[in-house]
Design an enzyme around this catalytic site. Structure first.
Site, PDB file in Angstrom:
ATOM      1  N   CYS A 196     -16.620  -3.086  -2.514  1.00 11.61           N
ATOM      2  CA  CYS A 196     -17.299  -3.371  -4.344  1.00 11.61           C
ATOM      3  C   CYS A 196     -17.132  -2.229  -5.331  1.00 11.61           C
ATOM      4  CB  CYS A 196     -18.179  -3.181  -4.269  1.00 11.61           C
ATOM      5  SG  CYS A 196     -19.765  -4.845  -3.167  1.00 11.61           S
ATOM      6  N   ARG A 228     -11.096  -3.485  -5.017  1.00 11.11           N
ATOM      7  CA  ARG A 228     -11.887  -3.216  -3.980  1.00 11.11           C
ATOM      8  C   ARG A 228     -13.515  -4.456  -3.607  1.00 11.11           C
ATOM      9  NH1 ARG A 228     -13.421   2.042  -2.820  1.00 11.11           N
ATOM     10  NH2 ARG A 228     -15.441   2.037  -2.222  1.00 11.11           N
ATOM     11  N   ASN A 242     -23.253  -0.719  -3.701  1.00 15.60           N
ATOM     12  CA  ASN A 242     -21.819  -1.146  -3.089  1.00 15.60           C
ATOM     13  C   ASN A 242     -22.349  -0.461  -1.303  1.00 15.60           C
ATOM     14  OD1 ASN A 242     -19.492  -0.480  -1.817  1.00 15.60           O
ATOM     15  ND2 ASN A 242     -18.858   1.403  -2.245  1.00 15.60           N
ATOM     16  N   GLY A 243     -22.330  -0.971  -0.844  1.00 17.09           N
ATOM     17  CA  GLY A 243     -22.827  -1.334   1.056  1.00 17.09           C
ATOM     18  C   GLY A 243     -24.310  -2.331   1.068  1.00 17.09           C
ATOM     19  N   GLU A 275      -2.239 -11.744   5.160  1.00 20.90           N
ATOM     20  CA  GLU A 275      -3.332 -11.907   4.076  1.00 20.90           C
ATOM     21  C   GLU A 275      -2.745 -11.899   3.429  1.00 20.90           C
ATOM     22  OE1 GLU A 275      -4.574  -7.122   4.054  1.00 20.90           O
ATOM     23  OE2 GLU A 275      -1.982  -7.045   4.877  1.00 20.90           O
ATOM     24  N   HIS A 283       4.445 -15.337  28.413  1.00 21.57           N
ATOM     25  CA  HIS A 283       3.321 -15.833  29.142  1.00 21.57           C
ATOM     26  C   HIS A 283       2.671 -16.728  28.459  1.00 21.57           C
ATOM     27  CE1 HIS A 283       4.401 -12.544  32.330  1.00 21.57           C
ATOM     28  NE2 HIS A 283       4.834 -11.851  31.224  1.00 21.57           N
ATOM     29  N   LYS A 335     -10.259  -3.874  -0.480  1.00 19.27           N
ATOM     30  CA  LYS A 335      -9.280  -2.856   0.145  1.00 19.27           C
ATOM     31  C   LYS A 335     -10.483  -1.875   0.342  1.00 19.27           C
ATOM     32  CE  LYS A 335      -4.922  -0.630  -0.365  1.00 19.27           C
ATOM     33  NZ  LYS A 335      -4.681  -0.757  -0.093  1.00 19.27           N
TER      34      LYS A 335
HETATM   35  C1  F6R Z   1      -4.269  -4.646   5.624  1.00 19.25           C
HETATM   36  C2  F6R Z   1      -4.946  -3.534   5.487  1.00 19.25           C
HETATM   37  C3  F6R Z   1      -5.808  -2.895   6.379  1.00 19.25           C
HETATM   38  C4  F6R Z   1      -6.665  -1.609   6.195  1.00 19.25           C
HETATM   39  C5  F6R Z   1      -7.768  -1.659   6.819  1.00 19.25           C
HETATM   40  C6  F6R Z   1      -8.353   0.243   7.121  1.00 19.25           C
HETATM   41  O1  F6R Z   1      -2.846  -4.383   4.870  1.00 19.25           O
HETATM   42  O2  F6R Z   1      -5.104  -2.460   3.723  1.00 19.25           O
HETATM   43  O3  F6R Z   1      -6.526  -3.137   7.537  1.00 19.25           O
HETATM   44  O4  F6R Z   1      -5.216  -1.398   6.871  1.00 19.25           O
HETATM   45  O5  F6R Z   1      -9.129  -1.488   6.295  1.00 19.25           O
HETATM   46  O6  F6R Z   1      -8.113   0.433   5.873  1.00 19.25           O
HETATM   47  P1  F6R Z   1      -8.078   2.745   5.787  1.00 19.25           P
HETATM   48  O7  F6R Z   1      -6.509   2.305   6.459  1.00 19.25           O
HETATM   49  O8  F6R Z   1      -8.239   3.046   4.482  1.00 19.25           O
HETATM   50  O9  F6R Z   1      -9.032   2.894   6.620  1.00 19.25           O
END
Ligand code: F6R
Length: 612
Positions: A2, A27, A100-101, A492, A508, A607
């Protein structure tokens, strides 16, 4: 997750907020909305879908206001819909709030409010918190600020909230715990946001709000308090970021821009730290704490997702060069079990955003147990950077594409330097090996550049295999985590099911999947495992799998076994992952775009994962 934006000042608030929401869309993009306040009229507009849909729906609405808040959502409580979109309005309609949260004890509070006769318009925990605040305000006859403080003492979970009030023409009340908040200081105006990107073009002076702090923000005044109502002097920081870094700069997507930025981001990461001619690495975060690091009984690496993959590569490198036992753990697992953490342990936390909730909470837990935290973080001033005892920034610049690319190679470059620096001080590396790795590392930006020049070759491969329903990625040794990363990237942004495996593990179980329809990507560069991986390629070929291989220039064996191959410049096996991952990033990008997917905003993802 968010994105939140707020503005109070003399400009029109809506354009500032809208632009900010577009910058924060990485986000979350399930819905978005704004609340605007003018002359005692509080208008809330919201819409399911991306910010562009909100923008379109706003045509004809009254947007004249000098104060407002806006939100772009990654859904947690309640499906993506107009009614679950933020801002939420309180029962009386006098307050509007964005959040956000996650409020963990929302169910209990909601029941209490329902018993008192409250009705809810959404399924969100946010509306519960908002009505809880309003209920306190009305019952205690208190100011909004007081009511927020009382409410926040009673909630558990994570939040960054912004509130505006009908009867308060120029004030935003903000508070955070666990979700980020930056306040930009302008002349007679203030900007609030989840990160600095919506603020950067207006001011470079910012205050990072800490957990359990509450801000009362007016055009000419910023008051920070703790939840005990004591004033805190705001600590003003200068942003070291340029507007160009958060714009697409002529590329179709942020992801491809960020992939192509890697020669310069890796160079920036090495700059001032690595001096191959002099044969030295200067990392103040390592050098200042060298005793702690060389005497570590063990190193634990905590991270999530792509950053966790960087951690796996670091495990191999640190054990090889420093002879210190290393464990790599998903932060989300670590935080909920009862791990053994001792005083002499060093934790390396890896995070692009520096705000990942699982990593942050795992670190708090490790710190309580006396561990020393070394942060490898990209976002300057972020929560993980601040909680760390020492660390090194990756200096990759803002990463906006949801799929992590340049942050990953930055993490690898930093972790390699950290390992070399520790090994040198500890005496576990020969001078000759040390110097040769320094030279190799220095050559990485140029080699990445050479790989990117042939991006069109990967595009052709992507077009050929884009309709496959599954992919397998195989690698050995240092390239095994690269296989995991290649599979994650493809999943992704192309929605194709993909799995990464150590190549030898394939027999395996996963080999049962192999037939003439399955593309198998081998990371088969020239290293100590090369003959072994060639055997694994033979095994796939014998079962008619389609082999795509990443090979070292000059290798004639692996290409001969492959349906398609891509050659990269030769490199030491410890350094190779920084190079081998580049064609895999390109492969996922080109497959995703060939399938018409919005690769910067793939479905369900966001993100900066600030929820557990
Ligand atoms: C994959 C990706 C996620 C982040 C993960 C950790 O492309 O972006 O898997 O790597 O959410 O995020 P950070 O590095 O911001 O802690």
């Amino acid at each position: 997750m968010c994105g939140i934006v707020g503005y109070t000042g003399s400009r029109q608030a809506y354009p500032v907020i809208l632009k900010g929401l577009k910058r924060l869309e990485y986000r979350g993009y399930d819905s978005s909305g704004v609340a605007l306040l003018k002359d005692g009229e509080l208008n809330v507009y919201k819409k399911k879908g991306k910010v562009a849909e909100l923008e379109e729906s706003m045509i004809g609405n009254n947007i004249d206001a000098q104060i407002g808040i806006g939100h772009t959502r990654w859904a947690t409580h309640g499906e993506p819909s107009d009614r679950n979109a933020h801002p939420h309005s309180s029962a009386s309609g006098k307050l509007a709030m964005i959040h956000n949260g996650i409020i963990e004890n929302y169910a209990l509070i909601k029941q209490d409010l329902i018993n008192k006769g409250y009705e809810f318009k959404s399924d969100t925990d946010t509306e519960v918190l908002l009505n809880f605040i309003e209920d306190i305000q009305q019952n205690n006859n208190s100011t909004l600020e007081e009511a927020v403080r009382i409410a926040l003492k009673r909630v558990t979970g994570a939040y960054c909230i912004l509130l505006i009030e009908q009867d308060n023409p120029d004030t935003i009340i903000a508070a955070r715990k666990g979700s980020p908040l930056v306040i930009g200081i302008g002349k007679g105006e203030h900007f609030l946001a989840s990160d600095a990107s919506p603020i950067i073009e207006y001011t470079k002076e910012v205050v990072y709000v800490n957990d359990y702090e509450l801000a009362i923000v007016k055009p000419d005044e910023l008051i920070l308090k703790n939840l005990g109502n004591e004033k805190i002097t705001p600590y003003i920081t200068k942003l070291d970021m340029e507007l160009a870094a958060i714009e697409k700069g002529g590329y179709d997507h942020f992801m491809i821009k960020e992939i192509f930025e890697q020669p310069s981001t890796i160079f920036d990461c090495l700059r001032g730290r690595l001096d191959a001619k002099e044969g030295v690495i200067r990392m103040s975060g390592v050098d200042k704490h060298i005793d702690q690091l060389i005497n570590a009984n063990r190193i634990m690496i905590l991270a999530c997702g792509t950053s966790w993959h960087a951690g796996l590569i670091a495990e191999y490198i640190i054990e090889e060069l420093c002879r210190i036992p290393v464990e790599v753990e998903y932060a989300s697992e670590f935080r909920y079990r009862n791990p053994i953490v001792n005083k002499g342990d060093v934790i390396i936390a890896i995070s692009q955003s520096g705000e990942t909730a699982d990593t942050l909470v795992a670190l708090e837990k490790a710190k309580e147990n006396g561990a020393f935290i070394f942060g490898v973080v990209n976002a300057v001033g972020s929560s993980i950077a601040r909680i760390s005892n020492a660390g090194a920034y990756t200096h990759a610049g803002p990463e906006i594409g949801v799929a992590s690319t340049k942050a990953f190679t930055g993490q690898l470059a930093v972790l390699m330097m950290v390992a070399l620096d520790i090994a040198k001080h500890k005496g576990t590396i020969s001078d000759e090996r040390y110097k040769s790795l320094l030279l190799e590392l220095e050559e990485v930006p140029e080699k990445v550049n050479a790989i990117l020049k042939n991006a069109e070759d990967i595009k052709k491969i992507a077009e050929k295999y884009k309709d496959a329903s599954d992919f397998l990625f195989l690698g050995r040794g240092y390239n095994f985590p690269v296989a995991l990363e290649g599979a994650l990237k493809l999943k992704e942004i192309s929605y194709i099911h993909a799995e990464g495996y150590p190549a030898a593990e394939m027999k395996h179980g996963p080999i049962a999947l192999v037939d003439e329809n399955l593309p198998v990507v081998f990371i088969a560069t020239k290293d100590m495992y090369h003959e072994k991986i060639v055997s694994n390629m033979q095994e796939i070929k014998a079962r008619k799998g389609k082999i795509i291989s990443i090979v070292t220039e000059g290798d004639t064996v692996s290409p001969g076994l492959s349906n398609d191959f891509f050659a990269i410049p030769p490199a030491d096996e410890l350094i190779a992952p920084i190079l081998t991952v580049i064609p895999l990033q390109l492969l996922s990008y080109y497959v995703g775009t060939a399938k018409g997917i919005d690769v910067d905003k793939p479905r369900n993802l966001a993100k900066s994962v600030t929820v557990e």
